[in-house]
Design a protein around this motif. Structure first.
Motif, short mmCIF file in Angstrom:
data_model
loop_
_atom_site.label_atom_id
_atom_site.label_comp_id
_atom_site.label_asym_id
_atom_site.label_seq_id
_atom_site.Cartn_x
_atom_site.Cartn_y
_atom_site.Cartn_z
N CYS A 1 -25.54 11.95 30.20
CA CYS A 1 -24.69 11.75 31.36
C CYS A 1 -24.76 10.28 31.76
O CYS A 1 -25.83 9.69 31.83
N SER B 1 -24.18 8.99 34.56
CA SER B 1 -24.66 8.79 35.92
C SER B 1 -26.17 9.00 36.06
O SER B 1 -26.86 8.20 36.65
N CYS B 2 -26.66 10.09 35.49
CA CYS B 2 -28.09 10.42 35.69
C CYS B 2 -28.90 10.34 34.41
O CYS B 2 -30.10 10.54 34.42
N CYS C 1 -22.56 15.05 33.31
CA CYS C 1 -23.05 16.41 33.36
C CYS C 1 -22.33 17.16 34.48
O CYS C 1 -21.71 16.56 35.36
N CYS D 1 -23.43 16.11 38.15
CA CYS D 1 -22.90 14.85 38.69
C CYS D 1 -21.40 14.98 38.97
O CYS D 1 -20.88 14.37 39.89
ZN LIG Z 1 -25.50 13.65 35.48
#
Ligand SMILES: [Zn+2]
Ligand SMILES: [Zn+2]
Length: 55
Positions: free
Chosen positions: A8, A10-11, A36, A39
């Protein structure tokens, strides 16, 4: 043979086996962005390596 790890954006979670993850292309550079389900749901913003930020 592709052994590219899917994470992902973002994370940084491994989403290789996630079914809720999404894949789309950065509107700016065309790089594939992966997020994901979590997110996506919480609308965490993402930043492409080209610097583009998206919701
Ligand atoms: Zn994520
Ligand atoms: Zn980009």
């Amino acid at each position: 043979m592709t052994t590219e790890k899917r994470v992902c954006v973002s994370c940084n979670d491994d989403i290789t086996s996630s079914t809720k993850s999404v894949e789309f292309k950065c509107p700016n550079c065309g790089e594939v962005i992966r997020r994901c389900g979590r997110c996506r749901k919480t609308m965490v913003k993402w930043v492409c390596k080209c610097g583009f930020e998206g919701p």
